[in-house]
Design a protein around this motif. Structure first.
Motif, PDB file in Angstrom:
ATOM      1  N   LYS A 128      54.017 -78.243  17.602  1.00  0.00           N
ATOM      2  CA  LYS A 128      54.605 -79.510  17.175  1.00  0.00           C
ATOM      3  C   LYS A 128      54.461 -80.583  18.263  1.00  0.00           C
ATOM      4  O   LYS A 128      54.096 -81.727  18.004  1.00  0.00           O
ATOM      5  CB  LYS A 128      56.090 -79.268  16.883  1.00  0.00           C
ATOM      6  N   ASN A 152      50.168 -80.326  11.671  1.00  0.00           N
ATOM      7  CA  ASN A 152      49.404 -80.094  12.903  1.00  0.00           C
ATOM      8  C   ASN A 152      48.300 -79.043  12.730  1.00  0.00           C
ATOM      9  O   ASN A 152      47.928 -78.346  13.669  1.00  0.00           O
ATOM     10  CB  ASN A 152      50.349 -79.694  14.036  1.00  0.00           C
ATOM     11  N   GLN A 214      61.459 -73.916  16.911  1.00  0.00           N
ATOM     12  CA  GLN A 214      61.710 -75.042  17.828  1.00  0.00           C
ATOM     13  C   GLN A 214      62.532 -74.619  19.038  1.00  0.00           C
ATOM     14  O   GLN A 214      63.479 -75.304  19.434  1.00  0.00           O
ATOM     15  CB  GLN A 214      62.416 -76.178  17.072  1.00  0.00           C
TER      16      GLN A 214
END
Ligand SMILES: C[S@@+](CC[C@H](N)C(=O)[O-])C[C@H]1O[C@@H](n2cnc3c(N)ncnc32)[C@H](O)[C@@H]1O
Length: 391
Positions: A128, A152, A214
């Motif tokens: 990311k 992406n 994340q």
């Protein structure tokens, strides 16, 4: 090219063709042999690879009584005809590019056969944090795959050796097939969750899952092969991924982690028919017996997964193959044996299929086959379920 150089290339390629078997796949032999050829120019290395793979792509159509040199010449002629116009190759010839038993396990279509004779499409995935940077730096050679979870992902059209690029070495992108990326996206991990990647191998999907989390939550990676986990560690370090743990596990003994998981990915060992474009030599070393044996292992690994899921926990099963035995049949057998698991359908709110494929699920699905000719990728089957909250 001088005659001496040409002979050197031919001799090395033919040695690899002759050594290749189920335990010594062509990609491994090529990697080792070319690493030792310190003086060889990149274009000569490419010529070795081309000779080996062209032979294996057309092996089933060649006369094994002829010398290897003659066979390779024949393979090259077929290849040139095919690439100039695929329609030149008659169906009865094309049918021989895979072993006969394949028809007992899947629908062998001309579209699939043509796809696995074509040059492989390269797909990249940027974490990311570095997607924009990669897109700007390599703009002319990239085609974005789509929006949402595909933001992406890029198709690569360039000619550079991606492994040598500083963006690769600094972990700004991964080389990862589109179908493998689909598996990570289909897991839909939410930040903060704990996932178990049961057959993590060299960590392609571990790193993707960890990125989707994340850095909030953890991926526990296991595999039977400790050497693969070593490579996983190098890959994760390059990608600057730290929210993972790894440990060897043979699939039989108690798993090395006690905790129940929010999600489990079983990217199971399989016959690999979905990778026959990339690994044409595997067409001639994989057997129908392998398919039958693998279905038992796949089911046992699924059993182990269920025992480790939290109520409401997610289970994703993927195999890079197209045989009905290892895909829909395993899925049906599993659903019969484990009523505590319910189908977890894709809700359709995010683009599940990359726009670049110009496809859609059409209806909500919990099991899906990635067709190589539609996706320009490996073939893959993915299914997913959730553990019911109440028995
Ligand atoms: C399809 S590959 C995994 C690829 C990996 N998930 C990735 O994305 O790079 C299957 C893996 O299963 C492992 N394996 C095979 N038999 C196993 C078993 N009985 N228990 C655990 N892992 C096993 C193999 O070592 C191999 O790495």
């Amino acid at each position: 090219m001088s005659k001496r150089k040409k002979n050197g290339i031919t001799a090395l390629a033919d040695e690899i063709i002759e050594q290749c078997d189920a335990r010594h796949p062509a990609d491994q032999l090529l990697r080792q042999a070319l690493k030792n050829e310190k003086e060889m120019l990149p274009r000569h290395k490419a010529a070795v690879v081309e000779r080996v793979y062209t032979y294996f792509r057309w092996k089933g159509c060649l006369d094994a009584e002829r010398t290897l040199n003659r066979q390779v010449r024949m393979a090259r002629e077929l290849d040139a005809d095919f690439l100039s116009y695929a329609g030149k190759i008659k169906s009865e010839v094309l049918r021989k590019v895979v072993p006969e038993w394949t028809a007992e396990t899947m629908k062998v279509t001309r579209e699939w056969l043509c796809q696995i004779q074509r040059p492989v499409t390269l797909w990249l995935r940027a974490p990311k944090a570095s997607g924009k940077r990669v897109e700007l730096a390599m703009k002319k050679e990239l085609q974005p795959a789509g929006e949402g979870c595909w933001r992406n992902t890029f198709r690569y059209f360039g000619k550079e050796d991606l492994f040598q690029m500083s963006h690769f070495q600094h972990g700004h992108f991964e080389i990862q097939d589109l179908a493998s990326q689909f598996v990570g996206n289909f897991c839909q991990p939410e930040p903060g969750e704990n996932w178990w990647d049961m057959c993590a191998g060299e960590g392609g999907k571990t790193v993707h899952l960890a990125d989707l989390l994340q850095q909030k939550g953890c991926v526990w990676a296991t595999d039977r092969a400790a050497w693969r986990l070593q490579r996983l560690k190098r890959r994760a370090a390059r990608a600057k991924i730290f929210n993972y743990q790894s440990a060897p596990w043979d699939g039989k003994s108690k798993p090395p982690f006690r905790k129940p998981f929010d999600g489990i990915l079983l990217d199971a060992p399989c016959s690999g028919l979905g990778t026959w474009q990339r690994n044409p030599n595997a067409r001639w070393t994989t057997t129908f017996e392998d398919v039958k044996e693998l279905t038992e292992l796949q089911f046992k690994l699924l059993e182990s997964a269920v025992a480790r899921l939290k109520p409401g926990g997610k289970l994703v099963y993927s195999v890079c193959t197209l045989t009905k035995q290892e895909t829909t049949r395993v899925m049906r057998r599993f659903e019969k044996a484990f009523p505590e698991m319910e189908p977890w359908t894709w809700d359709g709110t995010k683009p599940a299929v990359p726009e670049v494929c110009e496809l859609d699920f059409g209806k909500p699905v919990h099991g899906y086959t990635v067709q190589p000719d539609q996706w320009k990728s490996n073939g893959m089957f993915v299914a997913r379920w959730r553990r019911r909250k109440k028995a």
